[in-house]
Every structure is written in C-alpha cells, then in structure tokens.
Write an enzyme that holds these catalytic residues in place. Structure first.
Site, PDB file in Angstrom:
ATOM      1  NE  ARG A   1       5.054  -9.840   4.502  1.00 12.56           N
ATOM      2  CZ  ARG A   1       6.142  -9.065   3.668  1.00 12.56           C
ATOM      3  NH1 ARG A   1       6.997  -9.552   3.450  1.00 12.56           N
ATOM      4  NH2 ARG A   1       6.243  -7.598   4.104  1.00 12.56           N
TER       5      ARG A   1
ATOM      6  CE1 TYR B   1       2.398   0.710  -6.673  1.00 13.92           C
ATOM      7  CE2 TYR B   1       0.714   0.020  -8.475  1.00 13.92           C
ATOM      8  CZ  TYR B   1       0.965   0.541  -7.152  1.00 13.92           C
ATOM      9  OH  TYR B   1      -0.003   0.589  -6.078  1.00 13.92           O
TER      10      TYR B   1
ATOM     11  NE  ARG C   1      -3.966  -6.207  -1.164  1.00 16.10           N
ATOM     12  CZ  ARG C   1      -3.062  -5.217  -0.941  1.00 16.10           C
ATOM     13  NH1 ARG C   1      -3.308  -4.981   0.618  1.00 16.10           N
ATOM     14  NH2 ARG C   1      -2.627  -4.661  -1.868  1.00 16.10           N
TER      15      ARG C   1
ATOM     16  NE  ARG D   1      -0.296  -5.542   5.221  1.00 13.44           N
ATOM     17  CZ  ARG D   1      -0.437  -4.569   4.260  1.00 13.44           C
ATOM     18  NH1 ARG D   1       0.665  -3.446   4.951  1.00 13.44           N
ATOM     19  NH2 ARG D   1      -1.536  -3.906   3.864  1.00 13.44           N
TER      20      ARG D   1
ATOM     21  CG  ASP E   1       1.435  -7.559  -5.115  1.00  8.35           C
ATOM     22  OD1 ASP E   1       0.651  -7.948  -4.236  1.00  8.35           O
ATOM     23  OD2 ASP E   1       1.206  -6.956  -5.994  1.00  8.35           O
TER      24      ASP E   1
HETATM   25  O1  CP3 Z   1      -6.108 -11.896  -0.525  1.00  8.79           O
HETATM   26  C1  CP3 Z   1      -6.288 -10.772  -2.059  1.00  8.79           C
HETATM   27  O2  CP3 Z   1      -6.593  -9.818  -2.235  1.00  8.79           O
HETATM   28  C2  CP3 Z   1      -4.319 -11.842  -3.055  1.00  8.79           C
HETATM   29  C3  CP3 Z   1      -3.228 -10.873  -2.456  1.00  8.79           C
HETATM   30  C4  CP3 Z   1      -3.186 -10.469  -3.303  1.00  8.79           C
HETATM   31  C5  CP3 Z   1      -2.102  -8.579  -2.581  1.00  8.79           C
HETATM   32  N1  CP3 Z   1      -2.076  -8.284  -3.566  1.00  8.79           N
HETATM   33  C6  CP3 Z   1      -1.202  -9.119  -1.751  1.00  8.79           C
HETATM   34  C7  CP3 Z   1      -0.452  -8.784  -1.303  1.00  8.79           C
HETATM   35  C8  CP3 Z   1      -3.889  -8.833  -4.335  1.00  8.79           C
HETATM   36  C9  CP3 Z   1      -5.098  -9.239  -5.500  1.00  8.79           C
HETATM   37  C10 CP3 Z   1      -3.179  -7.768  -4.840  1.00  8.79           C
HETATM   38  C11 CP3 Z   1      -3.249  -6.715  -5.436  1.00  8.79           C
HETATM   39  C12 CP3 Z   1      -2.764  -5.607  -5.379  1.00  8.79           C
HETATM   40  N2  CP3 Z   1      -1.071  -5.221  -5.216  1.00  8.79           N
HETATM   41  C13 CP3 Z   1      -2.989  -4.291  -6.062  1.00  8.79           C
HETATM   42  C14 CP3 Z   1      -4.589  -4.689  -6.688  1.00  8.79           C
HETATM   43  C15 CP3 Z   1      -5.476  -3.930  -5.328  1.00  8.79           C
HETATM   44  C16 CP3 Z   1      -5.400  -2.421  -4.886  1.00  8.79           C
HETATM   45  O3  CP3 Z   1      -5.130  -2.982  -3.281  1.00  8.79           O
HETATM   46  O4  CP3 Z   1      -5.133  -1.508  -5.150  1.00  8.79           O
HETATM   47  C17 CP3 Z   1      -1.947  -3.212  -5.708  1.00  8.79           C
HETATM   48  C18 CP3 Z   1      -1.645  -1.631  -6.304  1.00  8.79           C
HETATM   49  C19 CP3 Z   1      -0.975  -3.777  -6.096  1.00  8.79           C
HETATM   50  C20 CP3 Z   1       0.625  -3.702  -5.030  1.00  8.79           C
HETATM   51  C21 CP3 Z   1       1.261  -3.806  -4.022  1.00  8.79           C
HETATM   52  N3  CP3 Z   1       1.279  -4.888  -2.846  1.00  8.79           N
HETATM   53  C22 CP3 Z   1       0.952  -2.699  -3.017  1.00  8.79           C
HETATM   54  C23 CP3 Z   1       0.733  -1.464  -3.240  1.00  8.79           C
HETATM   55  C24 CP3 Z   1       1.477  -3.236  -1.496  1.00  8.79           C
HETATM   56  C25 CP3 Z   1       1.968  -2.616  -0.487  1.00  8.79           C
HETATM   57  C26 CP3 Z   1       1.289  -2.043   0.116  1.00  8.79           C
HETATM   58  C27 CP3 Z   1      -0.384  -2.173   1.070  1.00  8.79           C
HETATM   59  O5  CP3 Z   1      -1.324  -2.156   0.791  1.00  8.79           O
HETATM   60  O6  CP3 Z   1       0.349  -3.637   1.637  1.00  8.79           O
HETATM   61  C28 CP3 Z   1       1.480  -4.773  -1.818  1.00  8.79           C
HETATM   62  C29 CP3 Z   1       1.737  -5.689  -0.980  1.00  8.79           C
HETATM   63  C30 CP3 Z   1       0.834  -6.600  -0.707  1.00  8.79           C
HETATM   64  N4  CP3 Z   1       0.409  -7.595  -1.580  1.00  8.79           N
HETATM   65  C31 CP3 Z   1       0.839  -6.710   1.216  1.00  8.79           C
HETATM   66  C32 CP3 Z   1      -0.221  -8.537   0.622  1.00  8.79           C
HETATM   67  C33 CP3 Z   1      -1.224  -9.264   1.302  1.00  8.79           C
HETATM   68  C34 CP3 Z   1       1.032  -7.186   2.446  1.00  8.79           C
HETATM   69  C35 CP3 Z   1       2.463  -7.326   2.580  1.00  8.79           C
HETATM   70  C36 CP3 Z   1       2.676  -7.110   3.728  1.00  8.79           C
HETATM   71  O7  CP3 Z   1       3.703  -6.536   3.744  1.00  8.79           O
HETATM   72  O8  CP3 Z   1       2.419  -8.291   4.442  1.00  8.79           O
END
Ligand code: CP3
Length: 336
Positions: free
Chosen positions: A35, A147, A22, A26, A72
């Site tokens: 965003r 999911y 990540r 954010r 994602d």
């Molecule tokens: O910078 C990075 O790591 C690359 C991008 C990336 C995102 N998601 C962007 C994202 C990666 C590698 C992921 C993986 C991901 N996505 C996982 C595995 C890693 C982990 O966190 O366990 C999972 C379970 C997801 C599913 C997911 N996507 C969730 C549960 C959420 C909402 C909760 C949260 O953590 O925000 C997302 C949204 C998401 N994916 C955001 C980002 C930057 C936040 C988006 C926002 O609201 O601005």
C-alpha cells in the site's frame, strides 16, 4: 466442494469454515508495504497482479478456508463514471453525481473498465487450493447510492434535505444499479469466484417507511438473480436490528452475516432456513485474549447445531494484532 459452499448450500453442519471480512488489509504488515508504494487505492484495485497477491496474503499466513478478492464496493461507481478518491482518515469521496451521465452508461463499457478485477480473480483462482472458496462481492444498491449521492450526515443519519434537493427518482437509480451489479456478479463468477457476498453496510440508516423499497427488494432481486445462475449468496444488511428477521424471510439468501448488535441466540431463533455467518465484534480482538475467546465461545456454542460460518460482525480493524487473528482461528478450529 469448499467448506464454505458445503455449509451454505448443503447446510452441512459437520464441517467448519472460517474467513474474516477485511482479512486482506491494513492490519497486515505485508499489505501496508504494498500500500505504501501504491498511493492511489483505485489504481491498486485495478492492478490484477497486486490485487491477487494481496488476496492471498492472509491465506498464506493463516490458511483460512476462503479468500475474498481484494477490490472495493466503490469500483462499481468508478466503472459507472464517477471519480473515486480515498482521503486518508476521512474515507471515500466521489465526484458529483450526474443522472444523465449515469443513465448513458453502457454494459460493454462497464465490463471493460472492470476487466482488471476479473483478471485478478482468474489469477487468484489458479493458485488457490480447490477446497477453498474464492468470494467475490458487491455493495448493495442502497449502500452504493449513499456514497454516489454523498448523502451520509454521520454514522447514524442521512441528509434528507440534500436528497430532496436533488429531486431524483431513487427507485429508478436503484433499479439501474441492480442491472449493473448483476453484470458485475456474473463477470466475477465467470472469472472463477464461487460465492457472492452482498454488503448493505448502510441499511441501518434507512427510515422505516423506505426499508422495503431501498433494502429488502433490491437485495431480493439480486439474490433471485444469483439463484437463477446457481451462485450461493451471503447478505450483510448491517445495522437493521430486528428487521433481520423480515429481511431473511423476504430475501432468502443462502447465508446471512449478523452484525455485533444482533444477539446470537435471537438470531438462532429468528433467522430460520439460512446459514448464519459472523457476529463477533472486531473490537474483541483488541481486548485481552481471554475476553476475545469468551466472545468467540458465545457464537461457536450458540450455533454449534445449525449451519454457521465463523467470521466477524464487521471488518477486522487496522489496529488488530495479526497474532490475535491466528489465535482466534486456532481456537475455533480446535473447539469441540
Ligand atoms: O479483505 C476484504 O474484505 C476484501 C476487500 C474489501 C475492501 N473493501 C478493501 C478495502 C472489501 C470486501 C471492501 C468492502 C467495502 N468497501 C465496504 C463494505 C464493508 C464495510 O466495511 O462496511 C464498504 C462500505 C467499502 C467502502 C470503503 N472502502 C471505505 C468506507 C473505505 C475507507 C475506510 C476504511 O475502512 O478503510 C474503503 C477503503 C478500503 N477498502 C481499504 C481496504 C483494505 C483500506 C484502504 C487503505 O487505506 O489502505
């Protein structure tokens, strides 16, 4: 060769490499700005130019050793026909899973729907220094299933009644997912990514009796595919505690990311023949600078004489101060 590949593939302990899960997200004001103008998260991931721009934001700011493509894990269920919505403060919500529809998916249509992701990788690779890795990723089959079927009760449990009521052939769905995930890996590598990270974020809630079928075997099949295609892989089976040892011995990935429940010394003694990555609790970055650096020192010292990639035990939290991230990188790079 990038420092990440040197450590993962050649097990070269003379070089250092740091990136964060990540790292594009954010906590960065430049991400929040984009965003705020793009409310639909899936559409943002499908915007190749913006995806690439976001991927490069933390590289520009901190000169990290690797970029991870902004996308994602839920882009795969999206490409397999489920609607994916991100509800603020609640997380992702997927439309009802339909087994007939799921089984009808074609490989061609799947790749076509994800074309913008591959385009984003192509664009990013062009403006990324040669000595930096571009990491692509997938969600492991079980984590995607959690999911897709909406079976998570809370952070630590799955709703087995819900799963039973659905009366689905889980192993059949997992093996179909593996097929599509391997296609997604292949396409991302062809577009210019050079390392794959496999996130099994919900491996920790799998009941003991199912861990082999739902976690070890699916991850092993995907890692075997990566090996055949000569793609270095890093696995992250989050939350499986001492089962990390069996995981490593069965799956044999090039690298394994430890979560913050894993004691680094235990990891060093029990996870042999692989590169260890990460471990530091992202909450440490919210504490005093002293506490953060003491936390980091524990990992850096423990792993100083084995192949180790500096990273965290989970993703950077949205409330993290970017200056803390800078401090942590400097500290790691200057550490003898
Ligand atoms: O910078 C990075 O790591 C690359 C991008 C990336 C995102 N998601 C962007 C994202 C990666 C590698 C992921 C993986 C991901 N996505 C996982 C595995 C890693 C982990 O966190 O366990 C999972 C379970 C997801 C599913 C997911 N996507 C969730 C549960 C959420 C909402 C909760 C949260 O953590 O925000 C997302 C949204 C998401 N994916 C955001 C980002 C930057 C936040 C988006 C926002 O609201 O601005």
């Amino acid at each position: 060769m990038s420092t990440l590949r040197k450590i993962l593939v050649s097990k070269d302990i003379s070089c250092k490499s740091v990136w964060f899960m990540r790292q594009a997200g954010r906590y960065l004001p430049e991400f929040r700005e984009i965003r705020s103008q793009n409310q639909n998260f899936i559409n943002l991931c499908l915007n190749s130019e913006l995806s690439s721009k976001i991927t490069l934001q933390p590289i520009k700011r901190f000169n990290l050793d690797s970029a991870i493509i902004f996308s994602d894990i839920l882009m795969v269920p999206y490409a397999l026909g489920q609607d994916v919505k991100f509800i603020k403060d609640l997380g992702p919500e997927l439309s009802e899973f339909n087994i007939e529809k799921f089984l009808e998916n074609s490989e061609k249509e799947f790749s076509k729907k994800l074309k913008p992701v591959y385009k984003a990788i192509e664009i990013t690779r062009k403006s990324l220094d040669r000595d930096k890795s571009l990491i692509a990723f997938i969600g492991a089959p079980w984590t995607l299933l959690v999911y897709m079927l909406n079976i998570k009760k809370n952070k630590f449990e799955i709703d087995f009644n819900k799963l039973k009521k659905k009366d689905l052939d889980i192993n059949k769905i997992l093996s179909r997912l593996i097929k599509f995930l391997c296609i997604h890996i292949h396409n991302q590598i062809s577009a210019g990514a050079d390392v794959i990270q496999i996130f099994d974020s919900w491996a920790g809630i799998i009941p003991h009796n199912n861990i082999k079928d739902y976690c070890f075997i699916p991850n092993a099949k995907i890692v075997e595919f990566c090996k055949r295609e000569k793609i270095p892989s890093i696995c992250f089976p989050r939350g499986i505690k001492e089962k990390y040892k069996d995981f490593n011995e069965i799956v044999k990935p090039n690298g394994i990311n430890i979560d913050y429940d894993i004691d680094p010394l235990w990891a060093k003694n029990n996870l042999r023949g692989t590169t260890i990555q990460g471990g530091l609790d992202p909450k440490k970055l919210l504490k005093s600078e002293k506490e953060m650096l003491e936390g980091a020192t524990k990992y850096i010292n423990t792993f100083k004489d084995i192949p180790y990639v500096f990273n965290l035990g989970h993703g950077l939290l949205p409330e993290t101060d970017p200056d803390r991230v800078r401090k942590l990188i400097e500290f790691y790079r200057n550490h003898q």
